[in-house]
Design an enzyme around this catalytic site. Structure first.
Site, PDB file in Angstrom:
ATOM      1  N   ASP A 228       0.830  -1.205   0.000  1.00 35.93           N
ATOM      2  CA  ASP A 228       0.000   0.000   0.000  1.00 35.93           C
ATOM      3  C   ASP A 228       0.872   1.267   0.000  1.00 35.93           C
ATOM      4  OD1 ASP A 228      -3.134   0.547   0.407  1.00 35.93           O
ATOM      5  OD2 ASP A 228      -2.014   2.035   1.552  1.00 35.93           O
ATOM      6  N   TYR A 380      -3.604  11.115   0.563  1.00 35.87           N
ATOM      7  CA  TYR A 380      -4.155  10.943  -0.793  1.00 35.87           C
ATOM      8  C   TYR A 380      -4.224  12.284  -1.519  1.00 35.87           C
ATOM      9  CZ  TYR A 380      -5.361   6.201   0.509  1.00 35.87           C
ATOM     10  OH  TYR A 380      -5.281   4.895   0.902  1.00 35.87           O
ATOM     11  N   HIS A 438      -4.907  -7.808   0.175  1.00 43.57           N
ATOM     12  CA  HIS A 438      -4.133  -6.572   0.233  1.00 43.57           C
ATOM     13  C   HIS A 438      -3.310  -6.443   1.514  1.00 43.57           C
ATOM     14  CE1 HIS A 438      -3.280  -2.403  -0.719  1.00 43.57           C
ATOM     15  NE2 HIS A 438      -3.770  -2.001   0.437  1.00 43.57           N
TER      16      HIS A 438
END
Ligand SMILES: *[C@@H]1O[C@H](CO)[C@@H](O)[C@H](O)[C@H]1NC(C)=O
EC number: 3.3.2.9
Length: 476
Positions: A228, A380, A438
Site C-alpha cells: 500500500d 491521498y 491486500h
C-alpha cells in the site's frame, strides 16, 4: 497450411520487432527524477526548534478518559437498517455493525492489546520537525550469524499493528542464521507519528523522513518491505537513495505508466487470449486495468473523496467510532477478498474470516485513540491531487536496486512480472499466489516471512557476486 501460417508468423515477427523498438523508446521516455519537497520542517510554523538526534524509548498508553468517552459513544450507537438481502454491497452492513459494537463494548479489552503493542520496543525521534514513532526490534535469540536491517512500511487504513505477527518471525534466525533487525515506523499522520502541520507532506517527503530515520539508527544500508502506501514510499526511497537500499520487496508493485512498451502491452493484453502476452503464471488472464475496470470503479470511491476533500470525511470519522470502524473495516473485508462483499458479515467473522475481531478493532482503536484518521487520508490529497505529476514520474523511473514481488490474487494492484521488469532490470524474485489479499503481512505472516527471506537471499547472492573484484587466480 502455408497460407495461414505465413501471415501469422509475419505478425508475430512484426510484434516482436515493435516491442523491441518500444523497449528502446522506454529508456528515452523515462522521466527525470523529480525534486524532493523543499520544506524541511513540517512542524507548526511557530515552532522553530531543531530536530536533534535524540531517540527516546516510550510506552504507548491511552488514558482512561479516552476509553470512557469511547464507551459512551458506542452505547449511543445509531442503528443503520440495511436493505433486505444485502451483504456489504452497499457498504458496511448495519445488522453486522450491531454485532460488532456489542463485541467492542462487552468482549474487546483495549488494555490487553495495548500490552501486546508494548511487548515491542517503541520509540520516538524528531525528524523534519515531526515526532516520528517506530518499533525497533533486534534479534535476541540464539543462533544469529547474520543480521540484516529491514525497514518495513505499512499503508492505509493500516498501521504498524499489521506487522505484529510477522515481526517476531523476521527477528528469529533461519537455518542459515539470518535474522532481521526490523524498523517499523508509523507514517507521519498515522497512529503515533505526528502529522505534518504544513501543506505538501507527500509520499516523497515521507520517503526522505524514513531514510533519515534509518541513517539516524546507524544503518548505512538496509532492505525495505512495503505494501500500500508503504510500497509507494519504498519505491520512492529506492529512487532517491539507491546507494542505501540493498533491496526492495513489495506486495503491491507500482505500475509504470509512461513506458511506451507498457502502454502497448496494456492495450494488446486486453484483447489477446490468455497466455499469449501475459502467462498464466502472472496470475491473471489479461491486464487488470481492462478486465477489471468495473472492479476498479467499485473499489475506488474512497480514493476520490480522500484525494479531494480529506478533512470533510475526516470530521465524520473523527467524531464517531462506529463510522470510523465501518469506514476502515469495510476495506479489511473487501480488500482481502472482493467476494466478501456478498456476505452479510463481510466475512469479518466466521469460517472465512482472515482476522479476528479483536485484531480488526485494535487497528481501528489505533486510529481512534490517536485521532489520526483525518491526517491519514490527507496523504491521498498530497499525493494524487497536489503532487500527481511527481508521483506518476516516480512510477516510471527505472531502478537497478534488487527488487522482489509477492503478488497475491486479491491484491488491488497486480502487475505482471514482465511489466515489473521494464523498470526493474534486477527483479530477482517474483512469486504469484492464487490466494491472499491486500493486507498480506497481517493475513499471511508465515508466507510473507518466507517470501521476504527468499528475496533477501537472492539479493545477498547478487551483492556477493558484484563484490568479487579480486578475481580467482587461474589454475596453472
Ligand atoms: C485507569 O484506571 C485504573 C483503575 O482506576 C488504574 O488502575 C489505571 O492506572 C488507569 N490507567 C491510566 C492509563 O490512567
Amino acid at each position: 497450411m502455408c497460407n495461414t501460417l505465413l501471415p501469422l508468423a509475419c505478425t508475430a515477427c512484426l510484434a516482436f520487432v515493435l516491442l523491441a523498438g518500444l523497449g528502446c523508446l522506454d529508456n528515452l521516455a523515462a522521466p527525470d527524477k523529480p525534486a524532493l519537497p523543499a520544506t524541511l520542517n513540517w512542524g507548526a510554523s511557530s515552532d522553530s526548534s531543531s530536530d536533534g538526534e535524540a531517540v527516546e524509548a516510550t510506552r504507548l498508553s491511552v488514558s482512561n478518559a479516552t476509553l470512557d468517552d469511547l464507551r459512551s459513544r458506542l452505547k449511543a450507537f445509531k442503528f443503520v437498517e440495511p436493505v433486505e438481502n444485502s451483504g456489504f454491497e452497499y457498504g458496511f452492513n448495519g445488522a453486522f455493525m450491531k454485532q460488532l459494537v456489542s463485541h467492542w463494548l462487552n468482549k474487546y479489552n483495549w488494555r490487553v492489546w495495548e500490552d501486546r503493542l508494548n511487548s515491542f520496543p517503541n520509540y520516538f525521534t524528531r525528524i523534519e520537525g515531526l515526532k516520528v514513532h517506530f518499533m525497533h526490534l533486534k534479534p535476541s535469540k540464539q543462533g544469529v550469524k547474520k543480521r540484516v536491517p529491514l525497514l518495513i512500511l505499512h499503508g492505509w487504513p493500516g498501521s504498524v499493528f499489521e506487522f505484529y505477527k510477522l515481526i517476531p518471525l523476521l527477528t528469529t534466525p533461519d537455518t542459515d542464521g539470518l535474522a532481521f533487525e526490523v524498523v517499523a515506523p508509523s507514517i507521519p499522520g498515522y497512529g503515533w507519528s505526528e502529522a505534518a502541520k504544513k501543506r505538501g507532506f507527500s509520499a516523497a517527503a515521507c520517503a526522505r523522513v524514513f531514510d533519515k530515520l534509518m541513517v539516524r539508527l546507524g544503518y548505512r544500508q538496509y532492505y525495505i518491505q512495503g505494501g500500500d502506501w508503504g510500497a509507494g514510499i519504498g519505491h520512492i526511497i529506492t529512487r532517491e537513495f539507491p546507494e542505501r537500499v540493498l533491496g526492495f520487496h513489495t506486495n503491491m508493485p507500482m505500475q509504470p505508466f509512461r513506458q511506451p512498451s507498457v502502454i502497448v502491452q496494456m492495450i494488446a493484453g486486453s484483447f489477446l487470449p490468455d497466455g499469449i502476452l501475459f502467462s498464466k503464471k502472472d496470475g491473471q488472464k489479461i491486464f487488470p486495468y481492462f478486465e477489471k475496470l468495473s472492479d476498479i470503479i467499485r473499489e475506488s470511491g474512497y480514493m476520490h473523496i480522500q484525494a479531494t476533500r480529506p478533512d470533510t470525511i475526516g470530521h465524520a470519522l473523527s467524531d464517531s467510532p462506529v463510522g470510523l470502524a465501518a469506514y476502515i473495516l469495510e476495506k479489511f473485508s473487501v480488500w482481502t477478498d472482493p467476494q466478501n462483499r456478498l456476505s452479510q458479515t463481510g466475512n469479518l467473522i466466521g469460517p472465512k474470516a482472515a482476522f479476528s475481531l479483536d485484531e480488526l478493532l485494535t487497528n481501528v482503536m489505533i486510529y481512534w485513540t490517536t485521532g489520526s484518521i483525518t491526517s491519514s487520508v490527507r496523504l491521498y490529497k498530497e499525493v494524487f491531487s497536489e503532487n500527481r505529476e511527481t508521483t506518476m514520474a516516480y512510477f516510471s523511473i527505472p531502478s537497478d536496486v534488487p527488487h522482489g514481488v509477492a503478488s497475491f490474487s486479491n491484491e488491488l494492484s497486480r502487475v505482471p512480472e514482465r511489466i515489473v521488469r521494464v523498470t526493474h532490470p534486477n527483479l530477482l524474485h517474483y512469486a504469484d499466489f492464487d490466494h491472499g489479499g491486500h493486507f498480506a503481512a497481517f493475513e499471511l505472516p508465515d508466507l510473507m516471512n518466507s517470501e521476504v527471506r527468499a528475496f533477501v537471499r537472492a539479493a545477498e547472492d547478487f551483492h556477493a557476486k558484484k563484490r568479487s573484484p579480486l578475481g580467482e587466480g587461474k589454475e596453472l
